[in-house]
Design a protein around this motif. Structure first.
Motif, short mmCIF file in Angstrom:
data_model
loop_
_atom_site.label_atom_id
_atom_site.label_comp_id
_atom_site.label_asym_id
_atom_site.label_seq_id
_atom_site.Cartn_x
_atom_site.Cartn_y
_atom_site.Cartn_z
N UNK A 262 13.99 -7.14 -4.23
CA UNK A 262 15.49 -6.81 -4.22
C UNK A 262 15.31 -5.36 -3.59
N UNK A 263 15.24 -4.41 -4.14
CA UNK A 263 15.16 -3.14 -3.56
C UNK A 263 14.46 -3.20 -2.39
N UNK A 264 13.08 -3.86 -2.12
CA UNK A 264 12.53 -4.40 -0.38
C UNK A 264 14.10 -5.06 0.40
N UNK A 265 14.39 -5.79 -0.36
CA UNK A 265 15.57 -6.47 0.20
C UNK A 265 16.43 -5.48 0.43
N UNK A 266 16.65 -4.18 -0.14
CA UNK A 266 17.97 -3.26 0.39
C UNK A 266 17.10 -2.26 1.56
N UNK A 267 16.19 -2.02 1.05
CA UNK A 267 15.43 -1.16 1.94
C UNK A 267 15.76 0.08 1.99
N UNK A 300 8.40 6.36 2.04
CA UNK A 300 6.81 5.77 1.15
C UNK A 300 6.43 4.28 1.90
N UNK A 301 6.01 3.97 1.12
CA UNK A 301 5.59 2.61 1.15
C UNK A 301 6.19 1.24 0.73
N UNK A 302 6.13 0.31 1.06
CA UNK A 302 6.99 -0.75 0.46
C UNK A 302 6.54 -0.97 -1.32
N UNK A 303 5.80 -0.54 -1.55
CA UNK A 303 5.63 -1.19 -2.67
C UNK A 303 5.88 -0.13 -3.32
N UNK A 304 6.05 1.46 -3.17
CA UNK A 304 7.28 2.57 -3.48
C UNK A 304 7.87 2.16 -3.39
N UNK A 305 8.73 1.56 -2.52
CA UNK A 305 9.94 0.92 -2.40
C UNK A 305 11.02 -0.11 -3.71
#
Ligand SMILES: [Zn+2]
Length: 461
Positions: A262-267, A300-305
């Protein structure tokens, strides 16, 4: 003739200088008078130990929390109340920066530009707070010597009834604190308003609100948790293996795999925008006391997001801000700004001009707040168990067990509110390195809220 002119000029010059001097003094008197009165060497106001000896502070039932008797500064006659309210009231030496004694020093003393101090006898003004000293004492006792904070407010009115920080001490009997004594680590800091800590999964409530608002099909999405997902070669790990979930069950399960996605979808941008909008990264004005801002990563990197939306990464949130946000969700998206000073009067009870600054602002859409409220209610009913809370209050809540660096125990959080209209209270409980949010912070919240329920049912609040 010239001699006379010269003399006249000298006289005029002297008059000009004198007028200038008087003018300068008057200007300084008006602009600095308050400071002169509050100067710590002023023995009308301060004792030789530097302690403020004027004015009184009361709780919501007009029980004294601080007053002067026979020229001596006294606190509540109940030791738990003294310990519980030490940070917000302030100790005798002025060690706590953001205490009412410090922030309201001039109002307590009762300095007035026309009358000066109202009286040369020690009287001062009175501050009536919204605090419930019984509830503060109950919260302090529940913390049982652990470091942490308990914040509770009425989300309809904004009245803060409990604001407790530990470690603390009895201001009537201050201990001798050896440097490096871990039991008193950060003892002068009010953790409730002046500290921030990794929030862990309580932060999923912030991510959830952003998702409801900005991801149109969030309620139709399904997630599959097989404990780990790989994000650009980095692992995002869940505490369980939750298999198929939807948005609602993902919050109930506190699933890192789902909330990472969900966080990655939010950006990054929406994540930062909602952190600010919901008061996580801003300072709040608690009756003139500025609370500390939280922080979250913004790039930061996607995993950090992914980890940012889960409440880990470098996130740090203040307990008071979390309580305030829970109030917004509880109150249909409207924030009744929390406040702690109800009114000020002179020593004889004449009301003083004071703006409570009670503001109500819409922060979230009603539909967003109501859906999140339902999801948190579902989480309590289908995970934490209604039997673990005082009955009839309709608890809506979220746990947090925030991992910390090194081999220290996780921080325990429990945040939420009771949505039965009879008990309109939102809370945040934080235990530093306490362990599990469910095991350690939840029982504290349940106990404090049951004490509140008792008082409400007895018609006392
Ligand atoms: Zn999971």
């Amino acid at each position: 003739m010239k001699k006379v002119q010269r003399r006249a000029l000298s006289v005029i010059l002297i008059i000009v200088v004198l007028m200038g001097g008087v003018g300068y003094f008057t200007f300084r008197f008006i602009s600095e008078g308050q400071k002169w009165v509050n100067f710590t060497a002023n023995r009308h106001v301060y004792s030789s130990g530097g302690e403020l000896i004027d004015g009184a502070i009361y709780d919501r039932d007009e029980k004294p929390l601080l007053y002067t008797e026979d020229g001596k500064r006294k606190y509540s006659d109940n030791e738990s109340v003294r310990c519980a309210t030490m940070h917000i009231i302030g100790d005798k030496k002025g060690n706590v920066a953001k205490s009412l004694q410090k922030v309201y020093a001039d109002r307590l003393v009762g300095y007035n530009i026309v009358a000066g101090m109202f009286s040369t006898k020690i009287a001062g003004n009175k501050i009536y707070t919204t605090l419930d000293s019984d509830i503060c004492a109950a919260a302090y006792e529940q913390l049982k010597g652990k470091k942490g904070a308990v914040c509770v407010f009425n989300y309809k009115t904004g009245e803060v009834i409990c604001l407790v920080s530990t470690p603390t001490y009895d201001p009537e009997n201050p201990p001798v604190i050896a440097s490096g004594d871990d039991n008193y680590d950060g003892v002068f800091i009010n953790r409730a308003i002046s500290s921030r800590f990794p929030p862990g999964s309580v932060y999923k409530t912030v991510t959830a609100a952003a998702a409801i608002d900005t991801i149109p099909d969030i309620n139709e999405q399904t997630f599959t948790c097989n404990k780990v997902i790989n994000v650009n070669g980095q692992k995002v790990v869940c505490s369980g293996t939750h298999k198929e979930e939807n948005f609602k069950t993902a919050l109930r399960n506190s699933c890192n795999v789902a909330f990472g996605q969900i966080s990655m979808q939010l950006g990054w941008e929406t994540t930062a925008q909602y952190a600010e909008k919901l008061g996580m990264t801003t300072s709040h004005n608690l009756s003139g006391i500025a609370t500390v801002k939280g922080k979250i990563a913004s790039s930061g990197e996607l995993n950090e997001l992914a980890w940012t939306g889960i409440g880990q990464n470098t996130d740090e949130i203040n307990p008071f801000a979390m309580m305030r946000y829970m109030g917004i969700v509880a109150n249909g998206g409207i924030c009744a700004e929390p406040y702690i000073v109800e009114k000020l009067t002179t020593s004889t009870g004449i009301p003083l001009n004071y703006d409570k600054q009670t503001e109500t602002t819409r922060i979230l859409r009603q539909t967003t707040a109501d859906q999140l409220s339902d999801m948190m209610r579902f989480t309590v009913m289908n995970n934490y168990g209604d039997k673990n809370f005082p009955s009839g209050m309709e608890f809506c809540a979220k746990t947090g067990t925030a991992e910390v660096d090194g081999d220290k125990k996780s921080h325990a959080w429990f945040v939420g509110f009771t949505r039965n209209e009879k008990y309109p209270y939102a809370f945040a409980v934080f235990v530093q390195n306490g362990g599990s949010g469910y095991g350690v912070a939840r029982p504290i919240a349940a106990h404090v809220m049951s004490e509140i329920k008792k008082k409400v049912d007895q018609g006392e609040n």
